[in-house]
Design a protein around this motif. Structure first.
Motif, PDB file in Angstrom:
ATOM      1  N   ALA A  62       0.873  -1.232   0.183  1.00 36.26           N
ATOM      2  CA  ALA A  62       0.054  -0.102  -0.036  1.00 36.26           C
ATOM      3  C   ALA A  62       0.799   1.278   0.015  1.00 36.26           C
ATOM      4  CB  ALA A  62      -1.028  -0.005   1.067  1.00 36.26           C
ATOM      5  N   MET A  63       2.033   1.167   0.794  1.00 30.31           N
ATOM      6  CA  MET A  63       2.815   2.310   0.685  1.00 30.31           C
ATOM      7  C   MET A  63       3.304   2.382  -0.747  1.00 30.31           C
ATOM      8  SD  MET A  63       6.409   3.112   2.904  1.00 30.31           S
ATOM      9  CE  MET A  63       5.691   2.795   4.284  1.00 30.31           C
ATOM     10  N   ALA A  64       3.705   1.680  -1.486  1.00 33.80           N
ATOM     11  CA  ALA A  64       4.250   1.808  -2.767  1.00 33.80           C
ATOM     12  C   ALA A  64       3.191   2.166  -3.882  1.00 33.80           C
ATOM     13  CB  ALA A  64       4.697   0.275  -3.356  1.00 33.80           C
ATOM     14  N   ALA A  65       2.060   1.893  -3.538  1.00 36.72           N
ATOM     15  CA  ALA A  65       0.884   2.404  -4.297  1.00 36.72           C
ATOM     16  C   ALA A  65       0.773   3.729  -4.107  1.00 36.72           C
ATOM     17  CB  ALA A  65      -0.366   1.511  -4.321  1.00 36.72           C
ATOM     18  N   TRP A  66       0.598   4.188  -2.641  1.00 33.15           N
ATOM     19  CA  TRP A  66       0.521   5.451  -2.043  1.00 33.15           C
ATOM     20  C   TRP A  66       1.634   6.438  -2.802  1.00 33.15           C
ATOM     21  CZ3 TRP A  66       3.273   8.886   1.272  1.00 33.15           C
ATOM     22  CH2 TRP A  66       2.472   9.934   1.809  1.00 33.15           C
ATOM     23  N   LEU A  67       2.677   5.936  -3.028  1.00 32.72           N
ATOM     24  CA  LEU A  67       3.851   6.799  -3.445  1.00 32.72           C
ATOM     25  C   LEU A  67       3.908   6.813  -5.117  1.00 32.72           C
ATOM     26  CD1 LEU A  67       6.737   5.726  -0.896  1.00 32.72           C
ATOM     27  CD2 LEU A  67       5.545   8.244  -1.361  1.00 32.72           C
ATOM     28  N   GLU A  68       3.281   5.810  -5.740  1.00 34.92           N
ATOM     29  CA  GLU A  68       3.353   5.778  -7.086  1.00 34.92           C
ATOM     30  C   GLU A  68       2.947   7.239  -7.834  1.00 34.92           C
ATOM     31  OE1 GLU A  68       3.585   4.073 -10.735  1.00 34.92           O
ATOM     32  OE2 GLU A  68       4.078   3.057  -8.843  1.00 34.92           O
ATOM     33  N   PRO A  69       2.049   7.986  -7.651  1.00 36.89           N
ATOM     34  CA  PRO A  69       1.681   9.259  -8.082  1.00 36.89           C
ATOM     35  C   PRO A  69       3.127  10.326  -8.351  1.00 36.89           C
ATOM     36  CG  PRO A  69       0.058   8.836  -6.664  1.00 36.89           C
ATOM     37  CD  PRO A  69       0.931   7.873  -6.490  1.00 36.89           C
ATOM     38  N   VAL A  70       4.201  10.089  -7.205  1.00 34.69           N
ATOM     39  CA  VAL A  70       5.296  10.753  -7.259  1.00 34.69           C
ATOM     40  C   VAL A  70       6.144  10.138  -8.385  1.00 34.69           C
ATOM     41  CG1 VAL A  70       7.395  11.442  -5.891  1.00 34.69           C
ATOM     42  CG2 VAL A  70       5.170  11.306  -4.711  1.00 34.69           C
TER      43      VAL A  70
END
Length: 144
Positions: A62-70
């Motif tokens: 979920a952290m990776a997905a959260w950072l994906e827009p960056v």
């Protein structure tokens, strides 16, 4: 506006912790664009504090997905340093998503043999103290 500020401060911190040499990439952060929602990272933390292997794996994904827009924002950026930083960030996010996780509550948290235990704990502390830039630096150092 508070959401934009949170998102911007986390991103600036993230770049500062992940690639201190690439400070010019701050130009890639779009003003008044909230790409990192506080609710998303609060969900990640809620999974982490459950202290089970399954929840920790889900939290890192979920952290990776959260950072994906960056990563998407870096890909679209015209700054010359953005391409290499984008590639490094994509690699780091891949480790969070698919890496081999070693986890023992209160003792060990490692992804692909690299400990992130202290980084996670420090980051959560800064998040809870409403220090988004410090939280971003912690994340950047942790995944960098």
């Amino acid at each position: 506006e508070a959401k934009d500020s949170f998102s911007r401060h986390v991103q600036l911190g993230l770049f500062g912790g992940f690639a201190p040499e690439a400070s010019v990439v701050a130009t890639c952060i779009i003003r008044n664009a909230t790409i990192l929602q506080r609710e998303g990272i609060d969900h990640v933390v809620s999974l982490m504090v459950r202290k089970t292997s399954e929840d920790m794996k889900a939290a890192l994904e979920a952290m990776a997905a959260w950072l994906e827009p960056v990563a998407e924002q870096l890909q679209a950026c015209t700054d010359p340093t953005a391409t290499s930083l984008h590639d490094r960030l994509r690699t780091a996010l891949g480790h969070l998503r698919l890496g081999s996780i070693s986890y023992k509550p209160g003792e060990v948290l490692a992804v692909d043999g690299v400990s992130i235990f202290m980084g996670v704990n420090t980051a959560i502390g800064h998040l809870r103290k409403e220090q988004p830039a410090a939280f971003g630096v912690d994340l950047g150092q942790m995944i960098g």
